[in-house]
Design a protein around this motif. Structure first.
Motif, PDB file in Angstrom:
ATOM      1  N   GLY A  75       8.276  -1.234  -7.210  1.00  0.00           N
ATOM      2  CA  GLY A  75       8.717  -1.670  -5.854  1.00  0.00           C
ATOM      3  C   GLY A  75       7.519  -1.653  -4.922  1.00  0.00           C
ATOM      4  N   ASP A  76       7.730  -2.500  -3.801  1.00  0.00           N
ATOM      5  CA  ASP A  76       6.928  -2.882  -2.511  1.00  0.00           C
ATOM      6  C   ASP A  76       5.571  -3.289  -2.852  1.00  0.00           C
ATOM      7  N   ILE A  77       5.694  -3.950  -4.014  1.00  0.00           N
ATOM      8  CA  ILE A  77       4.257  -4.567  -4.564  1.00  0.00           C
ATOM      9  C   ILE A  77       3.961  -5.707  -3.528  1.00  0.00           C
ATOM     10  N   PHE A  78       5.072  -6.477  -2.920  1.00  0.00           N
ATOM     11  CA  PHE A  78       4.938  -7.242  -1.927  1.00  0.00           C
ATOM     12  C   PHE A  78       5.195  -6.831  -0.496  1.00  0.00           C
ATOM     13  N   ASP A  79       5.049  -7.278   0.486  1.00  0.00           N
ATOM     14  CA  ASP A  79       5.318  -6.822   1.813  1.00  0.00           C
ATOM     15  C   ASP A  79       6.163  -7.795   2.576  1.00  0.00           C
ATOM     16  N   ASP A  80       6.675  -7.553   3.700  1.00  0.00           N
ATOM     17  CA  ASP A  80       7.586  -8.236   4.660  1.00  0.00           C
ATOM     18  C   ASP A  80       6.671  -8.871   5.662  1.00  0.00           C
ATOM     19  N   VAL A  81       5.307  -8.304   6.020  1.00  0.00           N
ATOM     20  CA  VAL A  81       4.617  -8.911   7.015  1.00  0.00           C
ATOM     21  C   VAL A  81       3.215  -9.375   6.390  1.00  0.00           C
ATOM     22  N   VAL A  82       2.537  -8.574   5.356  1.00  0.00           N
ATOM     23  CA  VAL A  82       1.314  -8.988   4.948  1.00  0.00           C
ATOM     24  C   VAL A  82       1.537 -10.155   3.931  1.00  0.00           C
ATOM     25  N   PRO A  83       0.599 -11.294   4.094  1.00  0.00           N
ATOM     26  CA  PRO A  83       0.561 -12.284   3.084  1.00  0.00           C
ATOM     27  C   PRO A  83       0.738 -11.844   1.738  1.00  0.00           C
ATOM     28  N   MET A  84       0.936 -12.778   0.865  1.00  0.00           N
ATOM     29  CA  MET A  84       1.099 -12.356  -0.634  1.00  0.00           C
ATOM     30  C   MET A  84      -0.183 -12.462  -1.475  1.00  0.00           C
ATOM     31  N   LYS A  85      -1.195 -12.895  -1.005  1.00  0.00           N
ATOM     32  CA  LYS A  85      -2.549 -13.163  -1.416  1.00  0.00           C
ATOM     33  C   LYS A  85      -2.769 -11.669  -2.290  1.00  0.00           C
ATOM     34  N   GLY A  86      -2.881 -10.608  -1.740  1.00  0.00           N
ATOM     35  CA  GLY A  86      -3.164  -9.509  -2.451  1.00  0.00           C
ATOM     36  C   GLY A  86      -2.144  -9.235  -3.870  1.00  0.00           C
ATOM     37  N   THR A  87      -1.131  -9.471  -3.619  1.00  0.00           N
ATOM     38  CA  THR A  87       0.024  -9.352  -4.893  1.00  0.00           C
ATOM     39  C   THR A  87      -0.422 -10.460  -5.983  1.00  0.00           C
ATOM     40  N   ARG A  88      -0.701 -11.697  -5.363  1.00  0.00           N
ATOM     41  CA  ARG A  88      -0.950 -12.603  -6.429  1.00  0.00           C
ATOM     42  C   ARG A  88      -2.334 -12.394  -7.183  1.00  0.00           C
ATOM     43  N   LEU A  89      -3.477 -11.785  -6.457  1.00  0.00           N
ATOM     44  CA  LEU A  89      -4.532 -11.538  -7.134  1.00  0.00           C
ATOM     45  C   LEU A  89      -4.372 -10.341  -8.056  1.00  0.00           C
ATOM     46  N   LEU A  90      -3.459  -9.381  -7.820  1.00  0.00           N
ATOM     47  CA  LEU A  90      -3.209  -8.330  -8.711  1.00  0.00           C
ATOM     48  C   LEU A  90      -2.740  -8.762  -9.895  1.00  0.00           C
ATOM     49  N   LEU A  91      -1.581  -9.870  -9.907  1.00  0.00           N
ATOM     50  CA  LEU A  91      -0.775  -9.923 -10.823  1.00  0.00           C
ATOM     51  C   LEU A  91      -1.607 -11.083 -11.822  1.00  0.00           C
ATOM     52  N   SER A  92      -2.446 -11.935 -11.052  1.00  0.00           N
ATOM     53  CA  SER A  92      -3.419 -12.906 -11.768  1.00  0.00           C
ATOM     54  C   SER A  92      -4.477 -11.929 -12.672  1.00  0.00           C
ATOM     55  N   GLY A  93      -4.785 -10.916 -12.124  1.00  0.00           N
ATOM     56  CA  GLY A  93      -6.031  -9.992 -12.696  1.00  0.00           C
ATOM     57  C   GLY A  93      -5.433  -9.305 -13.930  1.00  0.00           C
ATOM     58  N   ILE A  94      -4.100  -8.956 -13.880  1.00  0.00           N
ATOM     59  CA  ILE A  94      -3.683  -7.882 -14.866  1.00  0.00           C
ATOM     60  C   ILE A  94      -2.871  -8.775 -15.791  1.00  0.00           C
ATOM     61  N   SER A  95      -2.252 -10.025 -15.714  1.00  0.00           N
ATOM     62  CA  SER A  95      -1.539 -10.718 -16.555  1.00  0.00           C
ATOM     63  C   SER A  95      -2.291 -10.798 -18.092  1.00  0.00           C
TER      64      SER A  95
END
Length: 274
Positions: A75-95
């Motif tokens: 949970g709270d991997i995404f944020d309600d203010v910070v853009p999604m970029k960091g989460t997308r980079l994480l998911l792409s990197g560990i997929s």
């Protein structure tokens, strides 16, 4: 050195030193795994889309070096203010590194785009647990992995949602299944509810470690939904036969500085009790 310069230098040093990811390893034993068996879990919580290193290289590199059998997003991997970029980079990197399972946190609902977040996760092959469980096989070991929705589902998505009722419907039948059972639940303060079921391990986040820690004295100053001097700031707790591990999270913000409380990647190693 002028006091203001000294203070500024000390603040910068403290902020940088408490912004560098650490790894925290917990080793558990259970008679519910076959002899000489072991399962390694990477627990990721409260990233809030923070980027660690160029293109998320520090965090993804650490996860790959660990070579986990299972990745849990609590949970709270995404944020309600910070853009999604960091989460997308994480998911792409560990997929493709290991099976990835996710449960919602409060900030995913606060974003008011929970449907878009779910689509994003599914596009990277992440399995979303919404008040449900799966029997999964990890290195020939069959276990139960369950996950619950954050209570904010009631506030932002389903007005009639009741987490207690959802858990009773989904998990009471697990009492009759003699397998090792893990629950992913974002909020640790609801542990008394989780204890009513036959889980062996609960994995949580949400606390950010209480932001400020004084080693051997204070395990967190303030946690949302617990207040000051929280009972569950972060770390490992035992409740009878139930083990509860709370990640101190991975977010870093100059507006909520961590003091003696660096962001952490949690590794849980479950060994058979030979």
């Amino acid at each position: 050195m002028k006091p203001c310069i000294l203070f500024t230098s000390a603040f910068i040093f403290l902020f940088v030193s408490c912004s560098t990811i650490t790894s925290q390893i917990y080793k558990l034993e259970t008679p519910l795994l076959p002899e000489q068996s072991s399962i390694k879990i990477a627990l990721i919580a409260d990233l809030h889309s923070t980027i660690h290193g160029k293109e998320q290289s520090i965090l993804t590199g650490m996860i790959k070096d660990i070579n986990p059998d299972l990745i849990v997003l609590a949970g709270d991997i995404f944020d309600d203010v910070v853009p999604m970029k960091g989460t997308r980079l994480l998911l792409s990197g560990i997929s493709g590194t290991a099976p990835i399972y996710y449960v919602t946190g409060n900030h995913e609902y606060m974003s008011r785009d929970i449907a878009g977040i779910r689509r994003e996760l599914l596009s990277f092959g992440v399995i979303i647990l919404q008040d449900t469980y799966e029997k999964i096989i990890i290195k020939d070991n069959e276990i139960i992995l369950a996950g619950i929705e954050d209570p904010y589902r009631k506030k932002f998505e389903v007005p009639g949602y009741n987490q207690n009722e959802a858990m009773e419907t989904a998990f009471r039948e697990l009492d009759e299944i003699p397998l090792y059972k893990i629950l992913i639940a974002h909020r640790p303060e609801l542990i008394e509810t989780y204890r009513q079921y036959s889980f062996d391990l609960v994995l949580s986040g949400h606390t950010h470690g209480g932001q400020i820690i004084i080693p051997n004295i204070l395990n967190g100053l303030y946690v949302p939904h617990q207040g000051v001097f929280p009972k569950y700031g972060g770390g490992i707790y035992t409740h009878g036969n139930l083990t509860h591990i709370i990640s101190r999270g991975l977010s870093v913000s100059p507006f909520l500085p961590r003091i003696f409380n660096p962001p952490e990647l949690v590794i849980v190693i479950i060994n058979s009790a030979d």
